[in-house]
Write a protein that holds these residues in place. Structure first.
Motif, PDB file in Angstrom:
ATOM      1  N   GLU A 213       2.062   3.136  -2.511  1.00  0.00           N
ATOM      2  CA  GLU A 213       1.518   4.213  -3.354  1.00  0.00           C
ATOM      3  C   GLU A 213       0.190   4.719  -2.806  1.00  0.00           C
ATOM      4  N   ARG A 214      -0.623   3.803  -2.303  1.00  0.00           N
ATOM      5  CA  ARG A 214      -1.917   4.224  -1.773  1.00  0.00           C
ATOM      6  C   ARG A 214      -1.750   5.119  -0.549  1.00  0.00           C
ATOM      7  N   LYS A 215      -0.796   4.766   0.324  1.00  0.00           N
ATOM      8  CA  LYS A 215      -0.552   5.584   1.516  1.00  0.00           C
ATOM      9  C   LYS A 215      -0.089   6.981   1.124  1.00  0.00           C
TER      10      LYS A 215
ATOM     11  N   ILE B 106       0.833  -1.212   0.000  1.00  0.00           N
ATOM     12  CA  ILE B 106       0.000   0.000   0.000  1.00  0.00           C
ATOM     13  C   ILE B 106       0.867   1.260   0.000  1.00  0.00           C
TER      14      ILE B 106
END
Length: 933
Positions: free
Chosen positions: A427-429, A425
């Protein structure tokens, strides 16, 4: 025969025989001695049997009393002797029988049948305990054939009865267990005869009646062979077990219809080891076998699912060895399945941390407090664990991973391992951090926005409202959780609410949600505001509703429109008044001339005075029009509002006794500067308006106060900021509705019936106040009276004291240049001035006046100049004359009042002002005043 070995029947028969012999011998007692000896011997034998019998013997009367009882009977019932028994038991049915009806039934039976055999009865013993007895009895009848007494033998069968009950219970229990068993049960003896075939066997195989009726096991065996899938295997096992009676066996049988039975067989052995036969049990395991197959298929599918899960997934067994390593985790770590399956000792941690250590999957079975500290958090939800953590060694990069782990169970619910899903995660974070930063910006903008904002989700629920929204309406999320509640509270009027909702739905249907809607909204405190709404629909279906309070703007727009309307009406009214004053000037001039030539005794003198009064009334009317038109202030001086209010209210109060006047004046009120006469007219008109609103009398409250307007407050009223003196006039009358308030200052608007009012009073009030650079407003509700409040700029000058002027005509001498474009006014004015002794040059245009003055300025003492003329105006003419002679003395004459245009001319050096229509006395004093300066 010994008594102890005799049977009950034998004893009864012997006693009966003896009693018969005694009876026979008693019939012939007197015949001979031998017979008596035999009788005596029989009686002694009967007595011996009665007293020494092991069983109870009795004689009793039909009504339930004992005649005789032996020792055995007394002991059986718990009494010490037969005498105690017979003396205690006087009612056999009530005292001895547990159920008294048993005694009645026995008595009735004996009466009909003479004998009763083995009747079982429950009786009480002396201590209250109960025993069961078996009774044999007969009836002894009297000479008339009726029952004389009963006699019989009683045996205690309590122990036998209990043993029988226990046996019956065990038998019933066994039968119930066999028949209710979910397993089929078949018991066969050593001769292959079926002893037990329970209902489950019948149901499992749908056994026909003819097969069941044949207890030979071969009949059932032949029937079942036709049902099984493999008859040879089935029979082979049966034959083997019958040939080996001590063997036990377990196997599974598949039937042609798909049923699968679990078959168990064992020998039936007695306690002494004797072989009695064989028991077979059959259990239907069809569902279990199908479930096992489904489980195997499910496990195969689960393995396929794990393999193709988008999240990196691994599983370990109880020993910590890898049993699953899917494609996604191969891609994430670069480690193949072949290199990882079967590995233990934390091998699976190496691709993530570069070292062997417990990871989240290990916490499922063994918690490690020290290792937990290396994670930012581990959340537990039941058996499932969650975490987010920075992992330093994913293909040599630091990545942020999300993990979810839980136990693996076998079919018995036992933990046999653990499984973990891992998601990168990073990139998502980062996107979340950026989104949060943007969200914070938006939140800050929303929280500090000067407009109201509300977020409504696609289901119509209010998700968020900003502080300005709460301030604007007073509602919070608890007050308006959804659109339905908002519409009901914000628009309580049903018809108006439906219009608003319909407009909203129309915009939704047409996709024009960005259209502006302006609606009247009821706030939480009950107030109403004018709100501009602009909804913006987001991509997810949510709507942001932007709200702006435009109540004040709308009020200012209405005020501006009203001011423009009043300005236009005022301009029109001023023009009419000007022209009318010119007409009145002609009438007034000729009346003044005629009056000078007619004495008091002239027959037409009084008529002329009446005409002159009518002219003055007409002039007053045009004066009101000019007052509304803000036509000017004639005599501007500083004065005290307190003194003016006191003076006017005292005068008004003398004529209106039904009105109670109350004062609330500020003592140190500032002076104001203006035309005191016009302000006096304002007050009198407002008094009169209040009186007319109180037809039955009432209270008129007057007050003055100082106030200072800020720039914002001044903008609302379109005046300059600064110090003001406010005067309020409040009545307790009928009040006004909103529509009336909107038109109250319009000229010729009146609520009175035809002929009762001109509609100019409040219009004049409005015009005069505005002309004095002030403002006026009104507050009123139907039934609650009205308050008019006007505010005038305060003056820094001291209050001027008024000097009364004389009304007499003053004659004079000199040359006057009279300039007026109205021929009728020019003619009569010339005659009026000449009648006062002056020489007059009269011209109708500004150009003519300048030309004449250039030629004769040396002889012209004063110029009377009309202000409004076509071509060269009065102001331009004045400027040209001053160019010719800067010291020229000029009086300005106009049908208008002393307005701004006239005041500018006055400020340039004009010596005086006279308003048309004027009398000879008016013009005479003004001429003398200017000529003497």
């Amino acid at each position: 025969m010994n008594d102890t070995t005799r049977t009950r029947q034998e004893l009864i028969e012997e006693i009966t025989a003896l009693k018969k012999r005694i009876a026979d011998l008693e019939l012939s007692e007197a015949e001979d001695r031998h017979t008596r000896k035999v009788l005596q011997g029989s009686m002694e034998g009967y007595r011996d049997i009665f007293e020494n019998a092991m069983m109870g013997i009795f004689q009793s009367t039909p009504d339930g009393k004992y005649l005789r009882a032996n020792e055995a009977l007394a002991k059986m019932y718990g009494y010490s002797s037969p005498d105690e028994l017979m003396s205690t038991i006087t009612d056999i049915a009530g005292q001895l029988y547990v159920d008294p009806e048993d005694r009645r039934r026995c008595t009735e039976y004996l009466a009909k049948r003479d004998m009763i055999h083995d009747r079982e009865i429950e009786v009480y013993r002396r201590d209250g305990s109960r025993i069961w007895i078996s009774m044999n009895a007969r009836v002894v009848r009297g000479p008339d054939g009726s029952p004389a007494y009963f006699e019989g033998i009683v045996e205690d069968i309590t122990d036998r009865r209990r043993a029988d009950d226990a046996l019956r219970w065990k038998t019933a229990l066994l039968e119930a267990l066999v028949n209710t068993s979910s397993d089929g049960i078949l018991v066969v003896d050593d001769d292959q005869r079926r002893l037990v075939t329970n209902q489950r066997v019948i149901d499992l195989w749908d056994v026909p009646i003819n097969v069941l009726d044949d207890d030979d096991d071969a009949a059932l065996l032949n029937y079942v062979v036709g049902l099984v899938g493999d008859p040879h295997k089935f029979l082979e096992k049966v034959i083997y077990l019958y040939e080996h009676p001590d063997e036990r066996s377990w196997d599974e049988i598949e039937f042609r219809n798909g049923m699968v039975l679990d078959r168990y067989s064992a020998p039936v052995l007695g306690e002494d080891g004797h072989h009695y036969g064989r028991i077979w049990t059959f259990r239907d395991i069809t569902k279990r076998k199908r479930a096992e197959e489904q489980l195997r298929e499910s496990q195969r599918r689960l393995a396929d699912i794990i393999e193709f899960l988008p999240d990196a997934t691994l599983a370990i067994d109880r020993a910590g060895k890898v049993i699953a390593w899917n494609r996604a985790i191969e891609t994430m770590t670069g480690v193949s399945k072949e290199d990882m399956l079967g590995k233990g000792d934390y091998e699976y941690a190496l691709p993530f941390y570069g070292t062997r250590r417990p990871i989240l999957i290990n916490f499922v079975t063994i918690w490690d407090d020290e290792m937990e500290k290396q994670y930012s958090f581990i959340k537990k939800d039941g058996d499932t664990l969650y975490t987010e953590t920075d992992v330093p060694f994913v293909r040599g990069q630091k990545r942020n991973l999300w993990g979810k782990a839980g136990p693996l169970y076998d079919t018995n619910g036992k933990v046999v391992g653990a499984i973990e899903s891992i998601r990168d995660i990073t990139e998502r974070k980062e996107a979340v951090r950026e989104l949060f930063a943007e969200k914070e910006k938006m939140r800050s903008l929303s929280e500090n926005a000067p407009i109201g904002m509300a977020l409504i989700d696609s289901t119509g629920n209010f998700v968020y409202i900003n502080p300005r929204f709460r301030t604007m309406f007073g509602y919070d999320l608890a007050d308006i959780p959804n659109g339905r509640t908002w519409f009901r509270k914000a628009y309580p009027d049903r018809a108006y609410r439906h219009r608003v909702i319909q407009a909203w739905l129309d915009d939704l249907r047409t996709g024009n949600l960005r259209n502006q809607g302006i609606y009247n909204v009821v706030c939480k405190d009950g107030s109403t505001k004018v709100i501009s709404f602009i909804p913006v629909q987001l991509g997810n279906g949510d709507v942001i509703m932007v709200c702006e309070d435009i109540t004040e703007r709308k009020r200012l727009e209405a005020q501006l429109i009203n001011a423009q309307k009043m300005e236009a009406i005022g301009t029109l009214s001023g023009g009419i008044a000007h022209d009318f004053n010119n007409i009145l000037m002609g009438v007034q001039g000729y009346i003044s001339l005629m009056t000078m030539d007619t004495g008091v005794g002239h027959p037409h003198h009084e008529w002329l005075r009446n005409i002159e009064e009518l002219v003055r009334n007409a002039a007053d009317l045009t004066g009101q029009l000019l007052g509304f038109a803000r036509g000017g202030k004639y005599d501007v001086k500083p004065f005290s509002m307190n003194e003016l209010v006191e003076k006017t209210s005292t005068m008004f109060g003398r004529t209106k006794k039904e009105i109670v006047i109350r004062h609330a004046n500020q003592n140190d009120v500032w002076p104001v500067e203006g035309d005191q006469g016009q302000i006096e007219q304002v007050l009198l008109n407002l008094y009169l308006n209040a009186w007319q609103a109180m037809p039955a009398g009432g209270v008129l409250s007057l007050g003055t106060r100082n106030t200072v307007l800020t720039a914002a407050q001044a903008d609302i009223h379109s005046v300059a900021p600064g110090r003001y003196v406010c005067t309020s006039i409040t009545d307790s009358g009928v009040g006004m509705d909103e529509k009336t308030k909107e038109r109250i200052f319009e000229p010729f608007f009146t609520t009175k019936e035809l002929g009762r009012g001109t509609g100019l009073g409040l219009a004049m009030v409005y015009g005069i106040v505005k002309n004095h650079n002030g403002y006026i407003d009104v507050e009123s509700e139907p039934g609650n009276g009205s308050t008019f409040r006007f505010c005038l700029p305060a003056s820094g000058k001291d209050v001027a004291r008024v000097r009364l002027e004389t009304a007499e005509t003053v004659r004079g001498a000199g040359t006057i240049l009279l300039v007026d474009d109205e021929r009728a006014v020019l003619t009569v004015s010339k005659a009026m001035i000449e009648s006062l002794g002056y020489t007059v040059y009269a011209v109708g245009k500004g150009e003519e006046a300048i030309s004449l003055y250039e030629r004769k300025k040396a002889s012209i003492d004063l110029i009377v100049l009309d202000m409004i003329m076509p071509g060269l105006s009065g102001g331009e003419t004045f400027d040209r004359i001053r160019e010719v002679d800067p010291e020229a003395r000029v009086i300005l004459s106009s049908g208008y009042s002393l307005n701004e245009q006239a005041r500018r001319i006055m400020e340039k050096g004009c010596r005086g002002f006279v308003q048309k229509p004027f009398t000879i006395a008016d013009i005479s004093r003004k001429l003398r005043e200017v000529l003497q300066t």
